[in-house]
Design an enzyme around this catalytic site. Structure first.
Site, short mmCIF file in Angstrom:
data_model
loop_
_atom_site.label_atom_id
_atom_site.label_comp_id
_atom_site.label_asym_id
_atom_site.label_seq_id
_atom_site.Cartn_x
_atom_site.Cartn_y
_atom_site.Cartn_z
N VAL A 1 0.83 -1.21 0.00
CA VAL A 1 0.00 0.00 0.00
C VAL A 1 0.86 1.25 0.00
O VAL A 1 0.62 2.20 -0.75
CB VAL A 1 -0.96 0.00 1.20
CG1 VAL A 1 -1.70 1.33 1.31
CG2 VAL A 1 -1.95 -1.15 1.08
N THR B 1 -5.23 -0.42 6.73
CA THR B 1 -6.54 -0.95 7.12
C THR B 1 -6.53 -1.19 8.63
O THR B 1 -5.76 -2.01 9.12
CB THR B 1 -6.84 -2.25 6.38
OG1 THR B 1 -6.84 -1.99 4.97
CG2 THR B 1 -8.20 -2.81 6.78
N LYS C 1 -14.00 0.37 5.08
CA LYS C 1 -13.00 -0.51 4.47
C LYS C 1 -13.25 -1.96 4.84
O LYS C 1 -13.25 -2.85 3.97
CB LYS C 1 -11.59 -0.07 4.93
CG LYS C 1 -10.48 -1.04 4.60
CD LYS C 1 -10.30 -1.23 3.11
CE LYS C 1 -9.11 -2.14 2.83
NZ LYS C 1 -8.86 -2.34 1.40
N CYS D 1 -5.61 -9.13 2.32
CA CYS D 1 -6.76 -8.32 2.77
C CYS D 1 -7.94 -9.15 3.27
O CYS D 1 -8.30 -9.07 4.44
CB CYS D 1 -7.22 -7.41 1.63
SG CYS D 1 -6.00 -6.16 1.18
N LYS E 1 -3.62 -14.90 -6.59
CA LYS E 1 -4.36 -14.42 -7.75
C LYS E 1 -3.34 -14.04 -8.81
O LYS E 1 -2.14 -13.90 -8.52
CB LYS E 1 -5.24 -13.22 -7.39
CG LYS E 1 -4.46 -12.00 -6.93
CD LYS E 1 -5.36 -10.84 -6.56
CE LYS E 1 -5.98 -10.20 -7.79
NZ LYS E 1 -6.71 -8.96 -7.47
N ARG F 1 0.50 -14.79 0.40
CA ARG F 1 -0.17 -14.81 1.70
C ARG F 1 -1.53 -15.48 1.59
O ARG F 1 -2.37 -15.10 0.79
CB ARG F 1 -0.31 -13.39 2.24
CG ARG F 1 1.00 -12.82 2.77
CD ARG F 1 0.90 -11.36 3.13
NE ARG F 1 0.81 -10.51 1.95
CZ ARG F 1 0.85 -9.18 1.99
NH1 ARG F 1 0.97 -8.56 3.16
NH2 ARG F 1 0.76 -8.48 0.88
#
Length: 456
Positions: free
Chosen positions: A11, A121, A216, A272, A333, A340
């Protein structure tokens, strides 16, 4: 504007680089000297399409600086972005130690008004903890009445693999401030920073700090819920002879539902969704509430990571000694090297535990996979890494697909059949049409794709 970004993780690095691209002078701080040295050599510690080029361009232009100098970082930025990690504790709650260290450093070294932006976050109420930490440092310096600051919540909504595009073309910008004089001043400052994104239409959503923090978590929890919902339906579809792809299109065409995040697969991973779902559940527990839906979402996701292994066992038996499996896709992905909570880690560990060897390929995540599999305790002697997808198929009993990289979508099927011991594919991302694969001579199993027209 002069901006400091604290933290050069995913981020922080994307945020700092993209803000520099807009013409701001950005000071990126990290206490990890090796990471700063890497960035100053022009190397990027993460894989993110387009990021390396932006970093190079803005470093060359003098708009992007990397350093470990805490005092210099606080002096530089009128706006201080806190973008450090908030890893989960053992109980699932977000670990705020790095956020609060950053806040205390700001309070320790600030000499004028600072806008402190929580980009990480963080749970509801973190803004107040950050403000308290800064105020305590100012009090110890005897500067409480001389120096002002305001804390803003500005959560990120970046998708790994498309983070630069998401930052530069946001669908919304959430800004949480309080209604004090300092808070209103901070709101005006952050609005000016994001003004380039609002020229066509206003994308900024103003709210209070706590609501911004909650937004969020709520967004990620909703997306995770859609994934687990679809995965659970896909498992049922396999049992009742339904093609989940037809179902996805049937329900996704309803504008109230839409198509996003309705693809069945091997479960979600990354930095996330797993962390944020767990943190939200933990927050609720602290207030005496059980988030039963999200507890189920997490349980379904953990189970889904074993679905491909269950299909393999159903075909070959529980003892896989002497078997070799090719695995395409390691990252959680495509377009990232993030391992992670990647489903591939569970799949590989379980296959190896049952005696199998695994031959793997991934376009960018193999180095990170070696590190993560070693941390998991997986016997790396049973895992071989191959630079080309077809190399991983050599003498394998079957192919397992765990990540939907574009490179895996249109393979040479005849070459695959000639290379595999048996033409067997377990597709955890539904990259291929079952009927076409059966016609090509493969035993093919996807997730929820056992509809009548796909059967053989």
């Amino acid at each position: 504007m002069k901006i400091t970004v604290i933290g050069t993780g995913y981020v922080g690095l994307v945020t700092g680089t993209c803000l520099a691209e807009l013409g701001n002078t950005v000071f990126c701080l990290d206490i990890d000297q090796s990471k700063i040295d890497m960035l100053n050599r022009g190397e990027i510690p993460i894989y993110e399409p387009g990021l390396k080029e932006l970093v190079h361009r803005n470093r060359t232009a003098g708009r992007l600086l990397f350093s470990t100098d805490v005092a210099a970082s606080v002096a530089h930025g009128d706006i201080q972005f806190i973008a450090v990690g908030t890893p989960p504790d053992e109980d699932g709650s977000a670990d705020l130690q790095y956020v609060l260290v950053a806040a205390r450093n700001i309070g320790r070294y600030m000499s004028d008004f600072k806008v402190v932006v929580d980009k990480s976050t963080v749970p509801v109420g973190t803004g107040e903890k950050v403000a308290t930490a800064i105020a305590q440092e100012l009090a110890e310096r005897g500067q409480s009445d001389c120096l002002g600051f305001a804390v803003v919540s500005n959560p990120e909504f970046l998708k790994e693999g498309a983070a630069v595009e998401d930052f530069m073309r946001p669908d919304r910008i959430v800004i949480g401030t309080d209604d004090t004089q300092a808070g209103l001043r901070a709101r005006e400052t952050v609005d000016r920073l994001y003004a380039p994104f609002t020229r066509n239409h206003d994308r900024i959503l103003h709210m209070d700090v706590r609501s911004a923090e909650f937004t969020k978590y709520a967004a990620n929890a909703m997306l995770a819920t859609r994934i687990s919902f679809m995965n659970e339906l896909a498992n049922l579809a396999d049992k009742v002879g339904v093609d989940i792809e037809h179902v996805r299109k049937g329900i996704g065409s309803d504008p109230r539902i839409g198509y996003s995040f309705l693809y069945a697969g091997t479960g979600y991973g990354g930095s996330c969704f797993p962390k944020d779902v767990q943190a939200l559940v933990k927050t609720a527990a602290e207030y005496g509430q059980r988030l039963q839906v999200l507890q189920a979402v997490e349980a379904v996701n953990q189970s889904q990571k074993h679905v491909l292994v269950d299909k393999i066992i159903a075909r070959y038996g529980a003892n896989l000694t002497g078997r070799t499996f090719a695995l395409w896709g390691l990252a959680f992905k495509p377009n990232t090297d993030d391992m992670r909570a990647a489903p591939s880690r569970v799949i590989i560990a379980e296959l190896v535990r049952r005696g199998a060897r695994v031959q793997v390929n991934d376009p960018v995540a193999m180095d990170e996979a070696r590190r993560c599999l070693a941390l998991d305790g997986t016997d790396l002697k049973a895992v071989t890494f191959h630079e080309q997808p077809m190399q991983a198929l050599q003498n394998a009993d079957a192919l397992v697909i765990a990540t939907e990289w574009k490179a895996y979508r249109t393979p040479d099927l005849e070459a695959m059949k000639a290379t595999l011991r048996e033409p067997v594919i377990f597709d955890g991302r539904n990259l291929h049409e079952p009927a076409e694969m059966h016609q090509a001579g493969f035993h093919y199993e996807g997730i929820g794709r056992q509809g009548k027209e796909n059967s053989v």
